[in-house]
Design a protein around this motif. Structure first.
Motif, short mmCIF file in Angstrom:
data_model
loop_
_atom_site.label_atom_id
_atom_site.label_comp_id
_atom_site.label_asym_id
_atom_site.label_seq_id
_atom_site.Cartn_x
_atom_site.Cartn_y
_atom_site.Cartn_z
N GLN A 104 0.83 -1.20 0.00
CA GLN A 104 0.00 0.00 0.00
C GLN A 104 0.87 1.25 0.00
N LYS A 105 0.30 2.32 -0.46
CA LYS A 105 1.01 3.58 -0.48
C LYS A 105 1.02 4.21 0.92
N VAL A 106 2.20 4.55 1.39
CA VAL A 106 2.36 5.19 2.69
C VAL A 106 3.18 6.46 2.50
N ARG A 107 2.66 7.57 3.01
CA ARG A 107 3.37 8.84 2.85
C ARG A 107 3.55 9.60 4.16
N THR A 108 2.74 9.33 5.16
CA THR A 108 2.81 10.09 6.40
C THR A 108 3.02 9.15 7.58
N VAL A 109 3.39 9.73 8.72
CA VAL A 109 3.57 8.94 9.94
C VAL A 109 2.25 8.26 10.32
N ASP A 110 1.13 8.98 10.24
CA ASP A 110 -0.16 8.38 10.55
C ASP A 110 -0.46 7.19 9.64
N GLU A 111 -0.17 7.34 8.36
CA GLU A 111 -0.42 6.25 7.43
C GLU A 111 0.49 5.06 7.74
N ALA A 112 1.72 5.32 8.14
CA ALA A 112 2.62 4.23 8.52
C ALA A 112 2.09 3.50 9.74
N ASN A 113 1.61 4.23 10.73
CA ASN A 113 1.05 3.60 11.92
C ASN A 113 -0.16 2.74 11.58
N GLN A 114 -1.01 3.23 10.67
CA GLN A 114 -2.20 2.49 10.30
C GLN A 114 -1.87 1.23 9.50
N ALA A 115 -0.68 1.17 8.92
CA ALA A 115 -0.29 0.02 8.10
C ALA A 115 -0.06 -1.24 8.93
N PHE A 116 0.09 -1.08 10.24
CA PHE A 116 0.29 -2.24 11.11
C PHE A 116 -1.07 -2.84 11.45
N ASP A 117 -1.61 -3.63 10.54
CA ASP A 117 -2.95 -4.19 10.74
C ASP A 117 -2.99 -5.63 10.28
N ALA A 118 -4.18 -6.23 10.33
CA ALA A 118 -4.32 -7.65 10.00
C ALA A 118 -4.05 -7.94 8.54
N ILE A 119 -4.20 -6.95 7.67
CA ILE A 119 -3.85 -7.18 6.26
C ILE A 119 -2.35 -7.36 6.14
N THR A 120 -1.59 -6.48 6.76
CA THR A 120 -0.13 -6.55 6.70
C THR A 120 0.38 -7.82 7.36
N TYR A 121 -0.13 -8.15 8.53
CA TYR A 121 0.36 -9.30 9.29
C TYR A 121 -0.29 -10.61 8.81
N GLN A 122 -1.58 -10.77 9.09
CA GLN A 122 -2.22 -12.07 8.88
C GLN A 122 -2.50 -12.39 7.42
N LYS A 123 -2.93 -11.39 6.63
CA LYS A 123 -3.08 -11.69 5.21
C LYS A 123 -1.71 -11.95 4.60
N GLY A 124 -0.72 -11.17 5.03
CA GLY A 124 0.64 -11.43 4.55
C GLY A 124 1.06 -12.86 4.85
N GLU A 125 0.81 -13.32 6.08
CA GLU A 125 1.16 -14.69 6.44
C GLU A 125 0.39 -15.71 5.60
N ALA A 126 -0.91 -15.49 5.43
CA ALA A 126 -1.74 -16.44 4.68
C ALA A 126 -1.28 -16.54 3.22
N VAL A 127 -0.97 -15.41 2.62
CA VAL A 127 -0.52 -15.42 1.22
C VAL A 127 0.84 -16.11 1.10
N LEU A 128 1.73 -15.86 2.04
CA LEU A 128 3.03 -16.52 2.02
C LEU A 128 2.89 -18.03 2.17
#
Length: 893
Positions: free
Chosen positions: A413-437
């Motif tokens: 996903q596109k991240v440009r700000t500190v707030d957006e970076a903080n929001q990137a730590f979610d189940a899509i990044t972690y658990q969907k990432g794990e499931a796809v791997l």
């Protein structure tokens, strides 16, 4: 970083006599600038203006914990590849004093510093053009010590000697190193670091590297200098100091590992240490790269966060004490398992994230999804009897819980700000990432996959990478076509839905016609243009699965055998599977004979499809009821939690349907609790102990008389025996009591919290005060949260606990005390905190309040509110049908 999930279980200050202002630290000298040579290229990602590139930092810190301030000096070796008017780097909440630029030969130029608070940058200008070349940027500065896990922060707790104690730690991911020192605080600006600190003589100071030297600094202080780090990203730097002890051992890989914890922790660190010691050689072998630092510590910090539980600082992992130390008086089976899982996650990061770092936060999933996938692989390797691979289904479901709404986002996903970076730590990044791997590993094959990972590590060690670098390495190892599948699942959001359009058995073979759609919660019936190359594993009649790729939205398969069909055998595919009513009925009859992982995956899949409206609830409920009562404990755990979730769907309407559902769940699962008993058995497997915990908690919630009575009996016994509740079920018994607490019982819980000597126990008891059904007692808990009594990192968790039973009440309290509440939340979690408060809301009034609140916040911070609104609106639209169909099914049983 180990993220906190929505469902996870839960001094007198040291006076340094003003030494922070004395700036007693001398910074180790940086290398003198040399004659200009070919400079490195600027990173292609990030937001900093391209003015300079760091190669080495020397940072000196003098904290003043009593004043909650610190002073520092910095010296940064930089390359200026092209002439510039100013050198710009990151700085936030710092006051920079003098600054100078030292050129070749030692000539120094005074610099003027200007700040951009919004961009969190500081620009150093010389009043003339700064020519290309090598320089050293030097200066002095001061900063503040936070009370939450951001930058340099302090945690107050009662030591094992009963005295108030204050310890210091740092937390820099994603963008808080800039609060510790002026830095090029972006992941692709890698450099080496020298760190020196001044701390009280009796304290233990810890950083990424071992101590190089210690020397007296006067007034009961000492200066501690650490060895130079490898080249690394700024967010991985760490410093901690306090009344600590360290338990250590040498691994078979020749790396010393240690658990650093508050003095008096003793054997509570033993389990974590032994688990840590095995992980280093295991990962050395898997990644094909030896751990490059001489030591690896995991540092236990008191308190908690609303955002994370552990952080992968290179060589100095930080973990909140509740998730690292094993206290036999309070540690639950789930918490014991989490100690291993959290360490497996953070130690995987020492390679995937620290040794090789994503170039920018767009690819955060390269860190977190991979560490999540690796944590499961490592846990299964060391503890196959814990059924970690079955538990992976729960991660898939957590990801799909976000991914099914229009508010979702792609893995990349596109991240440009500190707030957006903080929001990137979610189940899509972690658990969907794990499931796809996991799906891609199954497609490539374990050996090919690992060979690709090893090549990727070797090519990018001590550097940065992008997702495509990983796919290219695995394809080069032999997984042809993997990039096409991977791009579909990482560059577009959403969940494939694979429907069985037709099925026919003839001549001992089954022919299936499958079509692809998109599974969604808030767009059911709307056409979707998204398509995926879906790797299928289809099994018939319990036979070996057949591999296939659904490449154009439909496929026809002919498979040997007849019988029940599982079109996601082994649950390795990231997609939902929709069967015909006849097939679903056959699966319910065959469920006890299927592999446990398919039992768990099918139940979750079919209930979610039914709740979304793709099929009636009856077929899915029949599948849930078919889970064998004496079967795999991990599957049983999921089944009883599913009954609990359905029970919550009925809300406060205590009608016949809700009572019937509770009765059905109790009839199905009380016998398993009776077989396990209320008390742990010597030598029992951890999954059985964990199932007992779940059964006690859920059956108590459902009002099973025997369980509720036992909870009250044990709670009453505390009057004469302070250890009456000690043990792995302590929080479960307290959960039942607190949920149903009378005013007198609530007051007793408060007294117990105030008297608790264990940091974790004290925090947990205070949080229990918020987990009450009585709204008047919930108000008392909310008021308590704004006092100093619970502790700075516990109060936000009390408000979150109230929100689970009284979401609107907690949100109203937040609105009335907005600034005060946000001060109780670490900076990384502030954007998503309101989403936590709204996690169980189900009223139109809450929709209206959240909609109004959304208008008061910056657009970049609105995504979590939009997610919360999407879920609430979906509940309002679907809960009446779900509860009606569930009631009808129960009546027919």
């Amino acid at each position: 970083m180990m993220m906190i999930s929505f469902s996870k279980h839960s001094l007198a200050a040291l006076a340094l006599a003003g030494s922070a202002l004395a700036l007693a630290v001398s910074v180790p000298a940086c290398a003198a600038p040399a004659a200009p040579v070919a400079a490195p290229a600027f990173p292609v990602d990030g937001t900093l203006p391209h003015t300079a590139i760091p190669s080495h930092y020397a940072i000196g810190i003098v904290p003043d914990p009593k004043a909650m301030t610190f002073a520092g000096t910095f010296a940064i070796d930089i390359d200026v590849p092209q002439a510039t008017d100013a050198i710009t780097l990151n700085a936030a909440m710092l006051k920079i004093g003098e600054a100078k630029l030292v050129a070749t030969g030692g000539k120094a130029t005074a610099l003027k510093v200007t700040f951009d608070d919004k961009q969190e940058t500081a620009s150093f200008a010389a009043g003339k053009t700064i020519a290309a070349g090598h320089y050293r940027l030097e200066g002095t500065y001061t900063g503040h010590i936070d009370t939450q896990a951001s930058g340099l922060f302090a945690l107050d707790y009662t030591g094992n000697d009963g005295k108030p104690t204050r310890a210091l730690f740092t937390q820099f991911e994603p963008s808080y190193a800039r609060q510790f020192a002026p830095m090029f605080d972006e992941p692709s600006y890698k450099a080496t670091f020298d760190l020196s600190v001044v701390v009280p003589e009796a304290q233990l100071a810890v950083s990424n590297m071992p101590v190089a030297s210690e020397a007296p600094a006067g007034k009961g202080l000492k200066k501690v200098t650490f060895r130079t780090t490898p080249k690394m990203a700024s967010y991985l730097l760490f410093f901690g100091a306090g009344d600590f002890e360290r338990m250590s051992k040498m691994t078979s890989a020749g790396v010393e590992v240690g658990i650093v914890s508050p003095k008096g922790s003793g054997e509570q660190a033993r389990f974590a240490l032994n688990e840590l010691a095995g992980l280093v050689p295991y990962y050395n072998d898997y990644f094909g790269q030896n751990y490059p630092l001489p030591k690896l510590d995991n540092i236990a910090g008191p308190g908690q966060s609303q955002f994370f539980s552990a952080m992968e600082n290179w060589g100095a992992v930080f973990t909140f004490q509740r998730d690292l130390l094993e206290d036999p008086k309070t540690t639950s089976p789930q918490s014991r398992q989490f100690i291993e899982v959290a360490q497996a996650h953070e130690i995987a990061h020492q390679w995937f994230g620290d040794l090789v770092t994503m170039a920018w936060w767009d690819d955060l999933w390269l860190n977190e999804g991979f560490a999540s996938w690796m944590e499961t692989k490592a846990t299964d390797h060391f503890h196959p009897d814990w059924f970690a691979l079955i538990g992976r289904v729960g991660g898939r479901e957590a990801a799909m819980g976000l991914d099914a709404f229009r508010t979702t986002h792609p893995i990349i996903q596109k991240v440009r700000t500190v707030d957006e970076a903080n929001q990137a730590f979610d189940a899509i990044t972690y658990q969907k990432g794990e499931a796809v791997l996991a799906m891609l590993e199954a497609y490539a094959g374990e050996t090919t996959w690992r060979d690709g990972i090893r090549a990727y590590m070797a090519a990018h060690k001590f550097g940065n990478s992008h997702t495509t670098d990983l796919w290219n390495a695995v394809e080069a190892a032999g997984a042809k076509g993997l990039s096409t599948i991977a791009d579909d699942f990482t560059k577009q959001p959403g969940i494939p839905l694979v429907r069985v359009a037709a099925a026919q058995c003839a001549g001992g073979k089954t022919t299936l016609s499958l079509v692809q759609d998109e599974f969604t919660r808030d767009r059911v019936g709307e056409p979707s243009t998204r398509r995926w190359h879906v790797p299928l594993l289809v099994a018939v009649g319990g036979g070996a699965p057949t591999r296939s790729i659904m490449a154009d939205g439909k496929t026809t398969l002919t498979i040997e055998g007849c019988g029940p069909v599982v079109i996601n055998a082994g649950q390795l595919g990231y997609y939902r599977s929709l069967y015909t009513p006849t097939q679903l009925k056959d699966l319910a009859g065959a469920l006890p004979r299927l592999a446990p992982i398919d039992q768990r995956g099918l139940v979750a899949d079919q209930l979610e499809l039914a709740q979304a409206g793709y099929q009636p609830m009856a077929g899915a409920l029949a599948l849930l009821a078919a889970v064998p009562g004496k079967g795999n404990p991990e599957v049983a755990n999921e089944a009883i939690r599913r009954f609990s979730g359905l029970y919550d769907r009925f809300g406060d309407n205590a009608g016949a349907g809700k009572a019937a559902l509770a009765a059905r769940a109790i009839a199905l699962w009380k016998p398993r609790l009776d077989a396990l008993g209320f008390d742990p058995k010597a030598g029992e497997a951890l999954p059985d102990a964990d199932l007992r915990s779940t059964l006690v908690a859920v059956l108590g919630k459902l009002g099973e008389p025997g369980v509720v009575a036992e909870a009250r009996r044990r709670f009453a016994a505390l009057d004469t025996d302070p250890a009456a509740l000690d043990g792995p079920l302590k929080q479960d018994w307290l959960g039942i009591v607190s949920r149903n607490a009378t005013p007198a019982e609530w007051d007793k819980l408060e007294r117990l919290a105030e008297a608790a000597t264990s940091t974790v126990d004290r925090s947990d008891l205070f949080v229990r005060l918020g987990a009450v059904k009585d709204p008047a007692l919930a108000n008392k808990a909310l008021a308590l949260a704004l006092t100093d009594k619970p502790g700075k990192t516990t109060s936000a968790a009390i408000i979150t606990a109230v929100a689970r039973e009284h979401s609107e009440q907690a949100f109203d309290f937040f609105l009335a005390h907005r600034d005060a509440v946000l001060d109780l939340v670490d900076a990384s979690g502030r954007t998503t905190y309101v989403e936590r408060l709204a996690s169980t809301a189900n009223t139109q009034a809450m929709v209206d309040k959240l909609t109004a609140y959304e208008k008061t916040i910056e657009p970049g911070a609105q995504k979590p509110v939009e997610r919360a609104l999407a879920r609430i609106r979906n509940r309002l639209a679907t809960d009446p049908r779900i509860t009606s169909e569930t009631t009808a099914w129960l009546a027919g049983q």
